[in-house]
Design a protein around this motif. Structure first.
Motif, PDB file in Angstrom:
ATOM      1  N   LYS A 369      22.443  32.618 -30.286  1.00 45.25           N
ATOM      2  CA  LYS A 369      21.066  32.320 -29.874  1.00 45.25           C
ATOM      3  C   LYS A 369      20.295  31.852 -31.104  1.00 45.25           C
ATOM      4  O   LYS A 369      20.681  32.177 -32.235  1.00 45.25           O
ATOM      5  N   ASP A 406      15.731  29.269 -26.965  1.00 37.88           N
ATOM      6  CA  ASP A 406      16.567  30.141 -27.791  1.00 37.88           C
ATOM      7  C   ASP A 406      17.995  30.253 -27.265  1.00 37.88           C
ATOM      8  O   ASP A 406      18.910  30.625 -27.995  1.00 37.88           O
ATOM      9  N   GLU A 407      18.218  29.894 -25.988  1.00 39.99           N
ATOM     10  CA  GLU A 407      19.547  30.001 -25.389  1.00 39.99           C
ATOM     11  C   GLU A 407      20.395  28.744 -25.592  1.00 39.99           C
ATOM     12  O   GLU A 407      21.592  28.744 -25.268  1.00 39.99           O
TER      13      GLU A 407
END
Length: 511
Positions: A369, A406-407
């Motif tokens: 991440k 963030d993924e």
């Protein structure tokens, strides 16, 4: 194998709702013998279905290319009937493969005995030519084709086909001997019933089943420690841990169908595993219609659960993951580069954050991440859920968490194979709700891990993303994940993939 009649199938809902004791989600410690046996079966095997499927494609290619070579030899390089000959050769090759399939020539037993099936293979090849000749006669095109050409192809094609079968026979026998191509089975329940079942399975000729051991909750007085030469390796709860280590394909329950309460108690523990579960029917007094059974040789089995996304489905899903992960990395590379720069400017520490999570079959995987927390306040175990206005989250972190930027590095996880693009979202191994682990909140929680976890999933596009601050949210996410597993298809994956960016516009639960 035949599909079981739905009327005789135990549904996942029936197993989950059965009100009986269970500790299958919390495996205990195995004994040393069981651990040693499990370690022997860590390596993946080749599926007989996959091997026969690849052989179909290879045989089609061999027949088609041999026909083209004969055509080029007699006629020249597309000098006459430039498209008719190749189409006819392709059609005859395809028809031959279909007829070989219909006549069970791709079953493991047939592949291991090519000489015994010589006449059947010759008859199928001749039948393909007969149908081709009949079609040419009916369409009044037979005079346009060379009989010498097709007569030569008949001989050359059959020699190549049978030679390939001889080679495959030797390969399959070697793979079976080395344990590289087999179906690994564990017997659930011991005693006389297990002994009769094992003897029946072992009598089957050209059997690809390897029995790895027996698990039973009963004491040695009621269930002997050795049955038909196979050891009792532990209890049903210990079987859960055994199947997390060993690559098991099938669990065979050796209890009579009439012991419904006991069967349901076992299934309540075992259905979380990504394996086929069969109920032995060889000694049952109850008789169902023939299509209600599948068979190991001539031993009848009732299909209780099938491993989800297996064989060719797994190939299709892996191809889907590779193609769309590469597209995602290319399309979002400017966003990821800008995010990395923003993270470095906003706070000290690495750009990426690595977190251990539960993957397929409860394996521990490392998920990537973009770092969204201050380095000295990060929580790799996710023991403390991120909440609204959490002081641990950086300024950039709040934005990328709300937008799910963030993924994005998880496209790399999907490309490498630890994640799938679509599937149940992986949770950190110590994730908790009110000081309880998620598997302690939801009965059957680990059934989410019967498939690879995903970058996005059915639960996420239905609003169950972000903070899991109540037990109800965890239950609902699990229910949606189980629905996805039980109803998976490539079209379902495409639907989730295309709905994800739309549903991400709702950032209410993401902080």
């Amino acid at each position: 194998m035949n599909e079981i009649d739905p009327a005789h199938r135990f549904s996942p809902e029936a197993v989950r709702k059965f009100d009986g004791p269970t500790n299958g989600d919390a495996p205990g410690g195995m004994n040393d013998v069981a651990r040693q046996v499990a370690s022997q079966y860590r390596r993946d095997t080749m599926s007989p279905i996959m091997v026969s499927g690849v052989l179909r494609m290879v045989e089609f290619g061999v027949l088609f290319l041999s026909g083209l070579c004969v055509y080029f030899y007699f006629v020249g390089f597309f000098n006459y009937l430039a498209w008719q000959y190749p189409v006819t050769i392709a059609a005859a090759s395809f028809l031959a493969v279909v007829l070989l399939d219909v006549t069970d020539c791709y079953q493991v037993g047939s592949l291991m005995r090519p000489i015994a099936n010589f006449g059947r293979i010759l008859l199928v090849w001749a039948g393909a030519f007969a149908l081709m000749a009949l079609t040419a006669f009916v369409t009044k095109m037979s005079e346009d084709y060379s009989r010498l050409l097709f007569g030569t192809w008949f001989v050359v094609g059959f020699v190549l086909l049978f030679s390939l079968r001889l080679v495959m026979s030797r390969l399959i026998r070697r793979w079976a001997r080395d344990g590289r191509m087999e179906r690994r089975a564990v017997i659930v329940g011991g005693g006389k019933a297990a002994e009769i079942l094992i003897r029946s399975v072992e009598k089957q000729p050209y059997n690809d089943i390897r029995i790895c051991g027996i698990f039973d909750d009963r004491s040695d007085k009621r269930s002997p420690p050795i049955v038909a030469g196979y050891p009792k390796l532990g209890t049903i709860s210990e079987l859960i841990e055994f199947a997390r280590i060993a690559r098991i394909d099938m669990l065979i329950v050796s209890l009579p169908l009439t012991a419904e309460t006991r069967v349901l108690q076992l299934l309540k523990k075992l259905w979380v595993l990504p394996v086929d579960i069969r109920l032995s029917a060889h000694s049952n007094a109850l008789q169902f219609r023939p299509r209600a059974y599948s068979f190991i040789g001539s031993v009848p089995m009732l299909d209780i659960f099938d491993k989800p996304i297996n064989d060719w489905d797994s190939v299709a899903k892996r191809t889907f993951d590779i193609v769309f992960s590469l597209i995602g990395i290319i399309v979002f590379s400017p966003v990821m580069l800008a995010t990395a720069i923003a993270i470095k400017l906003d706070s000290k520490g690495p750009v990426l954050f690595k977190q251990k999570r539960h993957g397929f079959n409860n394996e521990i995987i490392e998920v990537y991440k973009f770092r969204s927390m201050y380095t000295d306040r990060s929580d790799p175990t996710a023991k403390q859920t991120v909440t609204k206005n959490d002081p641990r989250v950086t300024r950039v972190g709040r934005f990328i968490r709300k937008t799910s930027i963030d993924e994005l590095p998880q496209f790399v996880n999907s490309l490498l194979g630890s994640l799938s693009l679509i599937g149940p979202r992986p949770h950190a191994i110590a994730a908790q709700s009110h000081n309880l682990l998620y598997n302690e909140v939801v009965d059957g929680y680990f059934a989410r891990h019967k498939v690879k976890p995903g970058v996005t999933g059915w639960a996420q596009i239905n609003g169950w993303r972000g903070e899991m601050d109540t037990n109800e949210k965890i239950r609902m996410r699990t229910e949606y994940d189980l629905y996805y597993i039980e109803n998976w298809s490539l079209l379902f994956d495409l639907r989730i993939l295309f709905l994800t960016p739309i549903r991400l516009l709702n950032t209410e639960n993401a902080y």
